[in-house]
Write an enzyme that holds these catalytic residues in place. Structure first.
Site, PDB file in Angstrom:
ATOM      1  N   ARG A  43      -2.591  12.253   3.632  1.00 23.68           N
ATOM      2  CA  ARG A  43      -1.786  11.034   3.793  1.00 23.68           C
ATOM      3  C   ARG A  43      -0.619  11.249   4.740  1.00 23.68           C
ATOM      4  O   ARG A  43      -0.316  10.413   5.563  1.00 23.68           O
ATOM      5  CB  ARG A  43      -1.249  10.560   2.436  1.00 23.68           C
ATOM      6  CG  ARG A  43      -2.313   9.919   1.586  1.00 23.68           C
ATOM      7  CD  ARG A  43      -1.877   9.822   0.183  1.00 23.68           C
ATOM      8  NE  ARG A  43      -1.566  11.147  -0.330  1.00 23.68           N
ATOM      9  CZ  ARG A  43      -1.442  11.444  -1.615  1.00 23.68           C
ATOM     10  NH1 ARG A  43      -1.583  10.513  -2.507  1.00 23.68           N
ATOM     11  NH2 ARG A  43      -1.171  12.671  -2.001  1.00 23.68           N
ATOM     12  N   LYS A  75      -3.531  18.902 -17.250  1.00 23.86           N
ATOM     13  CA  LYS A  75      -2.911  17.768 -16.558  1.00 23.86           C
ATOM     14  C   LYS A  75      -2.674  16.554 -17.452  1.00 23.86           C
ATOM     15  O   LYS A  75      -2.005  15.606 -17.050  1.00 23.86           O
ATOM     16  CB  LYS A  75      -3.752  17.370 -15.342  1.00 23.86           C
ATOM     17  CG  LYS A  75      -3.259  18.024 -14.057  1.00 23.86           C
ATOM     18  CD  LYS A  75      -3.789  17.276 -12.856  1.00 23.86           C
ATOM     19  CE  LYS A  75      -3.062  17.677 -11.569  1.00 23.86           C
ATOM     20  NZ  LYS A  75      -3.587  16.991 -10.396  1.00 23.86           N
ATOM     21  N   SER A  77      -2.614   8.157  -7.089  1.00 23.19           N
ATOM     22  CA  SER A  77      -2.893   7.735  -8.468  1.00 23.19           C
ATOM     23  C   SER A  77      -1.593   7.651  -9.265  1.00 23.19           C
ATOM     24  O   SER A  77      -1.412   6.739 -10.086  1.00 23.19           O
ATOM     25  CB  SER A  77      -3.842   8.722  -9.139  1.00 23.19           C
ATOM     26  OG  SER A  77      -5.071   8.742  -8.481  1.00 23.19           O
ATOM     27  N   HIS A 110      -8.937   6.587  -2.304  1.00 21.24           N
ATOM     28  CA  HIS A 110     -10.048   7.505  -2.603  1.00 21.24           C
ATOM     29  C   HIS A 110     -11.381   6.918  -2.120  1.00 21.24           C
ATOM     30  O   HIS A 110     -12.189   7.628  -1.518  1.00 21.24           O
ATOM     31  CB  HIS A 110     -10.175   7.731  -4.116  1.00 21.24           C
ATOM     32  CG  HIS A 110      -9.046   8.482  -4.753  1.00 21.24           C
ATOM     33  ND1 HIS A 110      -8.397   8.031  -5.884  1.00 21.24           N
ATOM     34  CD2 HIS A 110      -8.464   9.659  -4.434  1.00 21.24           C
ATOM     35  CE1 HIS A 110      -7.474   8.911  -6.236  1.00 21.24           C
ATOM     36  NE2 HIS A 110      -7.480   9.898  -5.371  1.00 21.24           N
TER      37      HIS A 110
END
Ligand code: PNS
Length: 159
Positions: A90, A41, A128, A17
């Site tokens: 990614r 979440k 994460s 990040h």
């Protein structure tokens, strides 16, 4: 002046990040790091904690604003007069979802462009959730999170 937004959950912020935020700031005058308030979440870190970790992890980057946001990103961008979203890509597996979000955001806010930055090679596999899994099982996450926040993350996640 162009305002760009780097949106995300940042639960927690990783070196991947920080790399994207740094590169976004090189491209745009003002960068808002917008941290999603997402009660569904069930994050490991509260909004205030995620913002605090981000502030420490990016303290050497000037011209940043780090804030929480709720609701639709397209609406938030409009209220902040931001015209660009910066997202990291990614792998090909990220693409389909990001493409869908980009088109949706454009539909909701036609002024908003999404810019994708390819992640740096060393961060290709990083997320994460991977960091959280490694930390929960006592693995070494020192290459994955900024050194200045490593202990906070370990203290929260390591069993
Ligand atoms: O770090 P994440 O969890 O991949 O970030 C996802 C984020 C925050 C960019 C995305 O969930 C989002 O934009 N949420 C806000 C709600 C919204 O605007 N949804 C419609 C976009 S298609």
């Amino acid at each position: 002046m162009t305002t760009a937004i780097c949106p995300g959950s940042f639960d927690p912020v990783t070196v991947g990040h920080v790399d994207i935020i740094r590169r976004a700031r090189k491209m745009f005058d003002h960068v808002i790091v917008a941290v999603l308030v997402n009660p569904t979440k069930n994050p490991s870190f509260s909004l205030e904690e995620r913002i605090g970790l981000l502030k420490r992890a990016t303290k050497e980057i000037d011209g940043l604003e780090i804030v929480g946001f709720d609701g639709l990103l397209a609406d938030y961008a409009r209220t902040r007069k931001a015209t660009v979203l910066v997202k990291g890509l990614r792998a090909v597996s990220d693409f389909e979802y990001e493409f869908q979000m980009s088109l949706t955001n454009k539909k909701l806010n036609p002024e908003l462009e999404t810019v994708f930055l390819t992640t740096s090679a060393e961060n290709m596999y990083l997320s994460s959730s991977i960091v959280k899994q490694i930390a929960m099982f006592g693995g070494d996450i020192s290459d994955f999170v900024p050194a200045c926040i490593l202990k906070d993350i370990q203290d929260r996640l390591c069993k």
